[in-house]
Write a protein that holds these residues in place. Structure first.
Motif, PDB file in Angstrom:
ATOM      1  N   ARG A 157       0.965  -0.821   0.102  1.00  0.00           N
ATOM      2  CA  ARG A 157       0.279  -0.380  -0.054  1.00  0.00           C
ATOM      3  C   ARG A 157       0.714   1.885  -0.406  1.00  0.00           C
ATOM      4  NH1 ARG A 157      -3.335   1.332   5.034  1.00  0.00           N
ATOM      5  NH2 ARG A 157      -1.956   3.389   5.291  1.00  0.00           N
TER       6      ARG A 157
ATOM      7  N   GLU B  72       0.242   4.003  -2.628  1.00  0.00           N
ATOM      8  CA  GLU B  72       0.584   5.068  -2.546  1.00  0.00           C
ATOM      9  C   GLU B  72       1.621   6.497  -2.975  1.00  0.00           C
ATOM     10  OE1 GLU B  72      -0.904   5.380   1.550  1.00  0.00           O
ATOM     11  OE2 GLU B  72      -3.027   4.676   1.220  1.00  0.00           O
ATOM     12  N   SER B  73       2.717   6.077  -2.753  1.00  0.00           N
ATOM     13  CA  SER B  73       4.021   6.863  -2.919  1.00  0.00           C
ATOM     14  C   SER B  73       4.132   6.826  -4.448  1.00  0.00           C
ATOM     15  CB  SER B  73       4.988   6.950  -2.497  1.00  0.00           C
ATOM     16  OG  SER B  73       4.993   5.969  -2.227  1.00  0.00           O
TER      17      SER B  73
ATOM     18  N   VAL C 108      -6.473   2.087  -3.546  1.00  0.00           N
ATOM     19  CA  VAL C 108      -5.299   2.689  -2.353  1.00  0.00           C
ATOM     20  C   VAL C 108      -4.841   4.173  -3.310  1.00  0.00           C
ATOM     21  CG1 VAL C 108      -4.925   1.398  -0.778  1.00  0.00           C
ATOM     22  CG2 VAL C 108      -3.216   1.091  -2.308  1.00  0.00           C
ATOM     23  N   GLY C 109      -4.066   3.820  -4.414  1.00  0.00           N
ATOM     24  CA  GLY C 109      -3.962   4.822  -5.565  1.00  0.00           C
ATOM     25  C   GLY C 109      -4.505   6.075  -5.618  1.00  0.00           C
TER      26      GLY C 109
ATOM     27  N   ALA D 256      -5.056   8.140  -2.375  1.00  0.00           N
ATOM     28  CA  ALA D 256      -4.329   9.053  -2.646  1.00  0.00           C
ATOM     29  C   ALA D 256      -3.809   9.635  -3.732  1.00  0.00           C
ATOM     30  CB  ALA D 256      -2.395   7.972  -2.572  1.00  0.00           C
TER      31      ALA D 256
ATOM     32  N   THR E 191     -10.078   7.277   0.847  1.00  0.00           N
ATOM     33  CA  THR E 191      -9.930   6.560   1.934  1.00  0.00           C
ATOM     34  C   THR E 191     -10.273   5.659   2.671  1.00  0.00           C
ATOM     35  OG1 THR E 191      -8.186   8.921   2.100  1.00  0.00           O
ATOM     36  CG2 THR E 191      -7.535   7.160   3.259  1.00  0.00           C
TER      37      THR E 191
ATOM     38  N   ARG F 193      -9.616   1.713   2.061  1.00  0.00           N
ATOM     39  CA  ARG F 193      -8.098   0.830   3.195  1.00  0.00           C
ATOM     40  C   ARG F 193      -9.464  -0.147   3.731  1.00  0.00           C
ATOM     41  NH1 ARG F 193      -5.005   5.962   5.566  1.00  0.00           N
ATOM     42  NH2 ARG F 193      -3.856   6.292   3.667  1.00  0.00           N
TER      43      ARG F 193
ATOM     44  N   THR G 133      -9.167  -3.191   1.570  1.00  0.00           N
ATOM     45  CA  THR G 133      -8.029  -4.441   0.857  1.00  0.00           C
ATOM     46  C   THR G 133      -7.213  -4.967   1.604  1.00  0.00           C
ATOM     47  OG1 THR G 133      -6.120  -1.576   1.413  1.00  0.00           O
ATOM     48  CG2 THR G 133      -5.543  -3.261   1.154  1.00  0.00           C
TER      49      THR G 133
ATOM     50  N   SER H  80      -1.678  12.038   3.257  1.00  0.00           N
ATOM     51  CA  SER H  80      -1.509  12.754   1.917  1.00  0.00           C
ATOM     52  C   SER H  80       0.215  12.551   1.925  1.00  0.00           C
ATOM     53  CB  SER H  80      -2.236  14.263   1.412  1.00  0.00           C
ATOM     54  OG  SER H  80      -1.330  14.730   2.799  1.00  0.00           O
TER      55      SER H  80
END
Ligand SMILES: Cc1cc2nc3c(=O)[nH]c(=O)nc-3n(C[C@H](O)[C@H](O)[C@H](O)COP(=O)(O)OP(=O)(O)OC[C@H]3O[C@@H](n4cnc5c(N)ncnc54)[C@H](O)[C@@H]3O)c2cc1C
Length: 505
Positions: free
Chosen positions: A32, A36-37, A236-237, A240, A289, A293, A296, A505
């Motif tokens: 995750r 996300e990053s 999740v993407g 984000a 979000t 989550r 997931t 975030s």
């Protein structure tokens, strides 16, 4: 810790992000965090990681790939891809035309594109130079008999170019989410037996086919259930990038000076219209979000129970819509920064738009869900829930009434269903709105929860009025209720910063 490898050229960074010491689907927090990053740093690379870690590796692990192929995907020796959609037909996953014919002499499958419309399109790859192992869907045939759509692991290109028998034709460059999109055709590609993701099925030495599943339809549904690994990444993407977009836009609105004819020079965020756009966007981003989550674990579980697939699909649709709305409003509040790529918001919008179709068309997911719910499969319309708040009560009522309207007079004919398809989409969207409210109430701060629900009600105010669920006075009072919340939120901007920081975030 941000697991996204920064400070490296994009291709080196991609190689690092593709590789792991074990399947990341077995380490949800790490997967995750990576997704996300990467979504926030580079939406295109997020798309490649979604294909690699979730679609390809997920299908390989779930449906019985050989250990060495899994190991080669996990180590990043192969980049994973998914070749499912086909050029020639809408809704192509429900009837695949690519063929995998079993050859009993060699115990291999012969993979081919029998008609031009069976070409795999769009097939998304990383940059040239990345060897790619694709999960390919094809009709499995033995001795002229058909056994439904199955999955195969197929090396489609190595470091130098396409593998023998595979033709890869680049698509013209595209403006949003620019990646190497291609059209792929197979011409007699030999696939060894071990690269059939057979998931418990088998073919005896004399060519007899056995499948523990009941029929070809059940096999097709099981094959396409691999989509849930991708939905876990998508949700999740997108959540984000929604948070990142709101964060960028809020920060900008706080420092951007405006000249007002009455108030003189004030920051953009002091204007109520900016607050409505951005606080509403914040509520959507945080709702997305929470939904993402919460699911997931189920998206990324192996052998998930069949009954949950519909709700997981609808969560993908709901999160896509919430994230798309949040990014759109963040862009709308940001003037030119909402348009030029250097400010990143338009790149985020590219991602939210792509996933309305990629990973399964959202309208089709909605229509399929409506069809099974109208048929009463694992579904009963929600009754009034004692103790539910005013919003959940309203949304339950709406879902129930739309279900009644949808099912009255359904006779199994195409014409009757077709006449109701827009109603069917309204019904599933009401179902999602109700579920979203139930999930996020208690998770979001009360003002943001109320703002989220008020905007949902405002969008259907005419319907609630016509059904006698709201009075004219209540409908006319909705905008001021929203304004009052925005004023309260504006008085305490640090709360918003904490919220975004707290949700990663
Ligand atoms: C950026 C991007 C990257 C992609 N990458 C990949 C990839 O790497 N691999 C891959 O396999 N796929 C990929 N796809 C394809 C994606 O999975 C498909 O777009 C998706 O499955 C929808 O298929 P389609 O585009 O053919 O739409 P269609 O199936 O043509 O649908 C068009 C419209 O018709 C409607 N429709 C279709 N059938 C019905 C019906 N029975 N009833 C009512 N309405 C109907 C749909 O709701 C939709 O609105 C990608 C897509 C995008 C946008």
């Amino acid at each position: 810790m941000n697991p996204w490898p920064t400070g490296e050229p994009p291709e080196a960074r991609l190689r690092v992000a593709l590789a792991a010491d074990r399947p990341l689907l077995h380490d949800h927090p790490r997967l995750r965090a990576l997704l996300e990053s990467s979504a926030v740093a580079d939406p295109g690379e997020f798309f490649l990681l979604f294909l690699h870690h979730c679609m390809a590796t997920g299908a390989a692990l779930d449906q019985g790939a050989a250990g060495e192929d899994v190991a080669d995907l996990v180590s990043g020796r192969w980049a994973g891809a998914a070749l499912l959609a086909e050029l020639g037909h809408a809704n192509s996953n429900s009837r695949t035309h690519t063929e995998a014919v079993f050859d009993p002499a060699t115990r291999e499958f012969v993979l081919s594109t029998p008609v031009p419309g069976a070409a795999k399109y769009p097939a998304t790859f990383g940059p040239a130079g990345f060897a790619t192992l694709a999960v390919v869907s094809a009709r499995l045939l033995t001795g002229g008999a058909e056994h439904g759509t199955a999955l195969f692991l197929v090396p489609v290109r190595d470091e130098r170019g396409p593998c023998p028998g595979v033709s890869i034709e680049p698509c013209p460059p595209t403006a949003l989410l620019p990646l190497d999109y291609t059209t792929v055709r197979f011409d007699g590609v030999r696939v060894p037996y071990r690269r059939w993701l057979r998931d418990g099925a088998s073919i005896t030495p004399d060519g007899e086919f056995h499948d523990p599943l009941a029929d070809a339809g059940a096999r097709g549904r099981r094959t396409m259930s691999m989509g849930r690994f991708g939905w876990g990444a998508i949700t999740v993407g997108l959540a984000a990038v929604a948070r990142a977009a709101v964060s960028l836009a809020l920060e900008r609105a706080g420092r951007r000076r405006t000249l007002d004819r009455l108030a003189g020079e004030i920051p953009a965020i002091d204007h109520l219209n900016q607050q409505r756009l951005l606080f509403g966007a914040l509520a959507s981003a945080l709702a997305a979000t929470t939904l993402a989550r919460r699911e997931t674990g189920r998206y990324w579980s192996f052998g998930a129970p069949p009954g949950v697939h519909r709700e997981l699909g609808l969560t993908k649709v709901a999160v896509t819509a919430l994230a798309d709305r949040a990014v759109n409003r963040a862009r709308s509040a940001s003037g030119t920064a909402g348009f030029f790529s250097e400010h990143r918001l338009i790149g985020y919008q590219g991602l939210t738009l792509a996933f309305q179709s990629a990973g399964g068309d959202n309208r089709l997911i909605g229509l399929d869900a409506a069809w099974t719910m109208a048929a009463g499969q694992d579904y009963t319309p929600p009754a009034d829930a004692p103790g539910a708040d005013e919003w959940v009560t309203l949304f339950r009522h709406r879902e129930r009434l739309l279900h009644e309207e949808l099912t009255a007079g359904l006779d199994g004919s195409f014409d009757t269903w077709n006449a109701r398809s827009e109603l069917a989409l309204r019904f599933v969207s009401a179902h999602s709105a109700r579920r979203t409210a139930e999930v996020v109430s208690g998770e979001l701060p009360s003002d943001l929860y109320e703002l989220h629900c008020l905007e949902e009600v405002e969008a259907h105010a005419g319907w609630f009025l016509a059904r006698g669920l709201l009075t004219a006075e209540q409908v006319l009072g909705l905008p001021e209720r929203i304004n009052a919340i925005c004023r309260r939120l504006h008085r305490d901007p640090t709360t918003l910063e904490h919220l975004l920081a707290g949700s990663g975030s």
